[in-house]
Write an enzyme that holds these catalytic residues in place. Structure first.
Site, mmCIF file in Angstrom:
data_model
loop_
_atom_site.group_PDB
_atom_site.id
_atom_site.type_symbol
_atom_site.label_atom_id
_atom_site.label_comp_id
_atom_site.label_asym_id
_atom_site.label_seq_id
_atom_site.Cartn_x
_atom_site.Cartn_y
_atom_site.Cartn_z
ATOM 1 N N GLY A 207 -3.270 3.661 -10.442
ATOM 2 C CA GLY A 207 -2.326 5.127 -10.055
ATOM 3 C C GLY A 207 -1.503 4.588 -8.101
ATOM 4 N N ALA A 210 -2.757 6.143 -2.634
ATOM 5 C CA ALA A 210 -3.665 6.989 -1.903
ATOM 6 C C ALA A 210 -4.647 8.014 -2.386
ATOM 7 C CB ALA A 210 -2.419 8.717 -1.394
ATOM 8 N N GLY A 212 -6.238 6.195 -5.454
ATOM 9 C CA GLY A 212 -7.249 4.908 -4.966
ATOM 10 C C GLY A 212 -8.046 5.271 -3.777
ATOM 11 N N GLU A 229 -6.196 -0.598 -9.357
ATOM 12 C CA GLU A 229 -5.235 -0.752 -9.696
ATOM 13 C C GLU A 229 -4.018 -0.372 -9.164
ATOM 14 O OE1 GLU A 229 -5.021 -4.347 -11.501
ATOM 15 O OE2 GLU A 229 -7.125 -4.455 -12.279
ATOM 16 N N CYS A 263 4.852 -0.469 -11.596
ATOM 17 C CA CYS A 263 3.738 -0.987 -10.729
ATOM 18 C C CYS A 263 4.602 -2.362 -10.188
ATOM 19 C CB CYS A 263 2.291 -0.885 -10.926
ATOM 20 S SG CYS A 263 2.392 -2.291 -12.322
#
Ligand code: NAD
Length: 474
Positions: A207, A210, A212, A229, A263
């Site tokens: 995700g 922030a 993470g 990740e 991502c």
């Protein structure tokens, strides 16, 4: 109990709802998983491979229902089918790799041949998985499958933005009795994720940076490992002498796949001054050949945003860039049509690093292009970021582009193409640099080893040391 509504990305309607798992439900599910894991591990790797192979068949049997639900979640059909195919591929690929990775041979101490030892691999009993909305199925299982093969049970909390696929997926899991309690899916948002973090033995999170950071802090409080990740802002550098058409196609494909909600999408491009204008012209020409996909199978190239707030983020970045002097060459208008939020392929020039568009994650179909006049400047610009997920370099040949690639601070650099790391899955490893993640490689068969602890069993087959060893006298 909190009821969460989900929006349909193609209609804008809140046409689905579910009850979020509360702390009690999470704790109960994790306790069940802990019990189920004992047998899962004790019965050995062959049993785990067989059960997962049966599950792959169940996934195939229920493919239509799963991909239809995923298509409702995300507004795209082809990629939903690709997601299911990828999960089946992970099951077979990691199952093939697991015996070698998990082998536990006996060895002798190098300084004492009487002592034999074996490093045994002990899985974390319950691995929690928290996943995002951009690839709801793949990112729920890309880490869960190696964890399962390692002998852990998994409790997965997919994103609350894309919940519809969970019910048909759960049915496929129910088809395989050996998986009862071993794979658990829990629906919910941040609170459910926090509850999961407070009970599992290890956590894998995919995700935003922030979130993470919050996950890493919560995991540190409990001394459990966190594999993160996170986001990216992948650069592509186009050196002098590159094949312009090839670079434009590859960059555009990467920037637009899944409407840029990836991502490792290329989100910023640096082009040698000598070919900048020709490159932009070619990029715009190709972008204009692409069209919206208004319904499944209509041959369109890109769908609406999956998560409506993402459209607001991208609009704000474009407005900020234009206010600071950027020029939009194609696209540029985030618009809502019949409830769906669209942005056509957007090429932006005259950009610089004072603009959010060049420094913050965009997660939309936008290609900002900046010129450079020396390779040193290009390397500086490519690395001027908090992110380090991956990137790409185009050059006149592999050698020239490859030399430049070694200057890039990122976990994977594609040469004369983009996103080549996607195909690397079991064959190679890559880690995320900087804020893009931490905790070892998710790629490569050794990712199975992220989910085990190591216990050495050591036997002395010779004599033991005498008590004299305690004596202070020499
Ligand atoms: P997000 O961080 O908002 O949410 C991800 C998940 O975390 C969701 O399931 C959410 O419910 C949960 N969550 C939110 N707050 C939480 C909390 N406090 N405690 C526990 N769980 C919490 O991310 P998103 O918007 O769903 O996904 C987009 C992001 O994911 C982008 O930044 C993208 O780059 C990143 N991403 C990374 C990868 C990768 O492999 N590196 C892949 C895909 C997406």
């Amino acid at each position: 109990m909190a009821v969460i509504q989900a929006r349909n990305p193609r209609t804008g309607k809140q046409d689905y709802e579910f009850v979020a798992a509360d702390a009690g439900t999470v704790s109960h599910a994790v306790a069940n998983a802990r019990t189920a894991q004992r047998d899962w591990y004790r019965k050995g790797l062959d049993h785990r491979v067989q059960a997962l192979t049966s599950w792959a068949k169940a996934l195939e049997a229920r493919a239509d229902a799963i991909t239809a639900a995923l298509a409702d979640d995300t507004g795209r059909t082809r990629i939903s089918r690709e997601e299911l195919g990828a999960v089946i591929h992970f099951i077979h690929g990691y199952s093939d790799a697991a015996p070698e990775v998990l082998a536990q041979p006996f060895r002798k101490f190098s300084n004492n041949s009487d002592v034999v030892f074996k490093t045994t691999l002990i899985p974390y009993p319950v691995v929690g998985v928290i996943s995002p909305w951009n690839f709801p199925l793949v990112l729920s299982f890309i880490d869960a499958i190696p964890a399962l093969l390692a002998g852990a049970a998994v409790v997965i909390k997919p994103s609350e933005v894309t919940p519809r696929f969970v019910v048909p997926l759960q049915e496929s899991i129910n088809d395989v009795p050996e998986l009862k309690g071993v794979i658990t899916l829990l629906q919910g948002a941040a609170e459910t994720g926090q509850a999961l973090l407070s009970t599992v033995d290890a956590i894998v999170f995919t995700g935003s940076v922030a979130t993470g950071r919050k996950i890493a802090v919560a995991a540190a409080e409990r001394f459990i490992p966190a594999f993160l990740e996170l986001g990216g802002k992948d650069p592509a550098v186009v050196l002098a002498g590159s094949d312009i058409e090839r670079a434009a196609t590859s960059i555009l494909r990467s920037a637009l796949y899944n409407t840029g909600q990836v991502c490792y999408a290329i989100e910023r491009v640096y082009v040698d001054d000598s070919i900048h204008d020709a490159f932009v012209q070619e990029l715009a020409r190709q972008a204009q050949t692409l069209r919206r996909s208004l319904s499944a199978g209509d041959g369109g190239h890109y769908g609406p945003f999956i998560h409506a707030p993402q459209g607001d983020i991208v609009r704000a970045q474009l407005q900020d860039a234009v206010a600071k002097g950027a020029r939009v060459v194609t696209g540029g208008t985030v618009e809502t049509v019949d409830g769906a939020v669209w942005l056509d392929p957007t090429i932006v020039v005259d950009v610089n690093h004072s603009m959010d568009l060049m420094t913050q994650e965009t997660f939309g179909p936008v290609v900002p292009v900046m010129r450079f006049t020396s390779e040193d400047e290009a390397a500086h610009l490519a690395n001027d970021t908090i992110y380090g997920l991956s990137g790409a370099v185009f050059g006149p040949d592999t050698h020239t582009a490859g030399d430049f690639a070694t200057r890039m601070e990122a976990g994977g650099v594609s040469i004369n193409d983009t996103e080549l790391q996607r195909g690397m899955m079991f064959d190679g490893e890559k880690t995320a640099f900087k804020f893009s993640g931490m905790g070892g490689s998710r790629y490569g068969s050794t990712s199975i080893l992220r989910y085990v602890r190591k216990r050495a069993l050591i036997a002395n087959e010779g004599g033991i040391k005498p008590l004299d060893e305690l004596s202070e006298s020499v």
